[in-house]
Motif scaffolding. Sequence first.
Motif, mmCIF file in Angstrom:
data_model
loop_
_atom_site.group_PDB
_atom_site.id
_atom_site.type_symbol
_atom_site.label_atom_id
_atom_site.label_comp_id
_atom_site.label_asym_id
_atom_site.label_seq_id
_atom_site.Cartn_x
_atom_site.Cartn_y
_atom_site.Cartn_z
ATOM 1 N N SER A 61 0.834 -1.215 0.000
ATOM 2 C CA SER A 61 0.000 0.000 0.000
ATOM 3 C C SER A 61 0.866 1.262 0.000
ATOM 4 O O SER A 61 0.523 2.255 -0.662
ATOM 5 C CB SER A 61 -0.935 0.000 1.218
ATOM 6 O OG SER A 61 -0.199 0.095 2.418
ATOM 7 N N GLU A 65 0.915 4.006 -2.887
ATOM 8 C CA GLU A 65 0.617 5.395 -2.533
ATOM 9 C C GLU A 65 1.646 6.340 -3.141
ATOM 10 O O GLU A 65 1.302 7.422 -3.656
ATOM 11 C CB GLU A 65 0.596 5.543 -1.017
ATOM 12 C CG GLU A 65 0.296 6.964 -0.547
ATOM 13 C CD GLU A 65 0.339 7.092 0.958
ATOM 14 O OE1 GLU A 65 0.246 8.230 1.460
ATOM 15 O OE2 GLU A 65 0.477 6.053 1.646
ATOM 16 N N HIS A 79 -5.923 12.040 -2.965
ATOM 17 C CA HIS A 79 -6.469 10.944 -2.167
ATOM 18 C C HIS A 79 -5.661 9.661 -2.392
ATOM 19 O O HIS A 79 -6.211 8.559 -2.415
ATOM 20 C CB HIS A 79 -7.936 10.702 -2.531
ATOM 21 C CG HIS A 79 -8.825 11.867 -2.283
ATOM 22 N ND1 HIS A 79 -9.020 12.861 -3.232
ATOM 23 C CD2 HIS A 79 -9.567 12.227 -1.202
ATOM 24 C CE1 HIS A 79 -9.854 13.770 -2.750
ATOM 25 N NE2 HIS A 79 -10.205 13.408 -1.519
ATOM 26 N N ARG A 81 -3.596 8.099 -0.455
ATOM 27 C CA ARG A 81 -3.608 7.171 0.679
ATOM 28 C C ARG A 81 -4.859 6.286 0.654
ATOM 29 O O ARG A 81 -4.771 5.058 0.733
ATOM 30 C CB ARG A 81 -3.544 7.963 1.985
ATOM 31 C CG ARG A 81 -3.804 7.170 3.265
ATOM 32 C CD ARG A 81 -2.658 6.235 3.590
ATOM 33 N NE ARG A 81 -1.420 6.964 3.701
ATOM 34 C CZ ARG A 81 -1.005 7.633 4.784
ATOM 35 N NH1 ARG A 81 -1.772 7.665 5.869
ATOM 36 N NH2 ARG A 81 0.155 8.250 4.806
ATOM 37 N N ALA A 82 -6.020 6.927 0.565
ATOM 38 C CA ALA A 82 -7.268 6.158 0.578
ATOM 39 C C ALA A 82 -7.368 5.237 -0.638
ATOM 40 O O ALA A 82 -7.806 4.081 -0.517
ATOM 41 C CB ALA A 82 -8.461 7.108 0.625
ATOM 42 N N ALA A 86 -7.579 1.202 -0.577
ATOM 43 C CA ALA A 86 -8.750 0.570 -1.184
ATOM 44 C C ALA A 86 -8.334 -0.445 -2.248
ATOM 45 O O ALA A 86 -8.881 -1.557 -2.309
ATOM 46 C CB ALA A 86 -9.655 1.641 -1.796
ATOM 47 N N TYR A 193 -8.329 0.877 9.289
ATOM 48 C CA TYR A 193 -8.180 2.117 10.058
ATOM 49 C C TYR A 193 -6.714 2.376 10.394
ATOM 50 O O TYR A 193 -6.253 3.522 10.328
ATOM 51 C CB TYR A 193 -9.005 2.026 11.338
ATOM 52 C CG TYR A 193 -8.843 3.230 12.239
ATOM 53 C CD1 TYR A 193 -9.510 4.427 11.973
ATOM 54 C CD2 TYR A 193 -7.988 3.179 13.335
ATOM 55 C CE1 TYR A 193 -9.344 5.534 12.791
ATOM 56 C CE2 TYR A 193 -7.814 4.289 14.154
ATOM 57 C CZ TYR A 193 -8.497 5.455 13.880
ATOM 58 O OH TYR A 193 -8.325 6.552 14.674
ATOM 59 N N LEU A 196 -4.972 3.692 7.235
ATOM 60 C CA LEU A 196 -5.397 5.036 6.853
ATOM 61 C C LEU A 196 -4.920 6.089 7.842
ATOM 62 O O LEU A 196 -4.608 7.217 7.439
ATOM 63 C CB LEU A 196 -6.925 5.084 6.743
ATOM 64 C CG LEU A 196 -7.553 4.331 5.574
ATOM 65 C CD1 LEU A 196 -9.072 4.356 5.674
ATOM 66 C CD2 LEU A 196 -7.106 4.931 4.243
ATOM 67 N N SER A 197 -4.852 5.769 9.112
ATOM 68 C CA SER A 197 -4.536 6.753 10.148
ATOM 69 C C SER A 197 -3.223 6.427 10.839
ATOM 70 O O SER A 197 -3.080 6.640 12.043
ATOM 71 C CB SER A 197 -5.671 6.818 11.174
ATOM 72 O OG SER A 197 -6.920 7.003 10.559
#
Length: 404
Positions: A61, A65, A79, A81-82, A86, A193, A196-197
């Motif tokens: 990921s 990214e 966007h 990262r998202a 995904a 989560y 993403l964070s």
Amino acid sequence: MKRFKRFSSWISLFLLGVALIVVYKTFDNLNGIWSFVGTILGILSPFVVGFVLAFLLYGPSHRLELLLQKASLSFVSKHSRALSVAIVYLVLVALLVLLLVFALPPVVMGIFDFIKMIPTYIENARSLLEEYSQPGGMLAGLELNDKWDALYQGLMSKISGITLEDLTSYLQGVISAASTIVNAFMSFIISIYMLLSRESLVRALRAVLGLFLSERAMDTLNSYIHRVFRIFYGYLYGQALDALIIGVILAIGMQIIGVPNGWLLGLMTGTMNMIPYFGAIIGGVFSVLITLLSGSLYQAIFVAIYVVVMQQIDGNILQPRIVGNSIGLKPIYVLLSITVFGGLMGFWGIFLGVPIMAVIQMLLKDLIRYRSQKRRMVRLAVEGEPAAAVDVSEEVPDPTESGS
């Protein structure tokens, strides 16, 4: 003043005694401690599994990214990262669906076929024992037939003697499986989560650690965490890819010569390759034994030769190129890690003992280097040379700078 010193010495002796008692009780009640740790991990299992999943998917990921950040479309770069998370999870779900739809049913059928053939394997093994137990045979005089009959009757009684208690335990197993599915779904969401964070989670962790550690200590800890992650990444991904390649090659070869359930035996032997040394031996011996009982002697000889040749190719060509020097352990330390951590942690100790030992080796090497540099600085200072001649506080290089 003397009374105060005497009191301080008594306090020191008391604290030393308490520390010795704590250490003794810790080792004396090691099983209880492991049980308590296991209970805590069981309660927090969705978070533990979610962290492991996020850890394994962070590499692809993160690389995706970085690629999306260079995209010409502003929406994609903004966007990234998202979108990267995904895409990675969509690919993971697609692979799981393909596995469940196309790969799992043949595997299940192969396992059922193997289970149905167990009586045949047992009868073939019994025939071989009878043949070699005859007068003049290799096993004459050992009276193996009676022992085999007792073992066979005990095995059959366990298989056929299913009671109401067994059915109740099966029902509990179904309930446990449903709970496992719920926990797996929670772990899936938690891992998303975390990916993403991750920056906010790291900042929160640094804020907590900042209450106890200096900024320099946290930077050093961060560097070591990166190095530990690099070791585990290199080992897990490398071993998984190597096992997949060997398993597919073995499955194709066994299927070509007509070994019953050859593709299943090949994939199983390749999967066992993920356990250093012992896994390849156990998988190879099992495959040869099953081929001998279910096929012919010539097929078993071919499987034995084929497995040995592939293991040599794997150990001398594939593994050094795929896994590389991410571990850097000598064979004696690999065996030590499997023995020690396997005894302490069971299967997971056998599976993860090698990277854990590699981390311990890394820490010990850094500690030895630091101590030797410090002694050298003291010696130079005694000899009258400037202390700046040796930099004891040399920072550990951050592996993230090398693209890991």
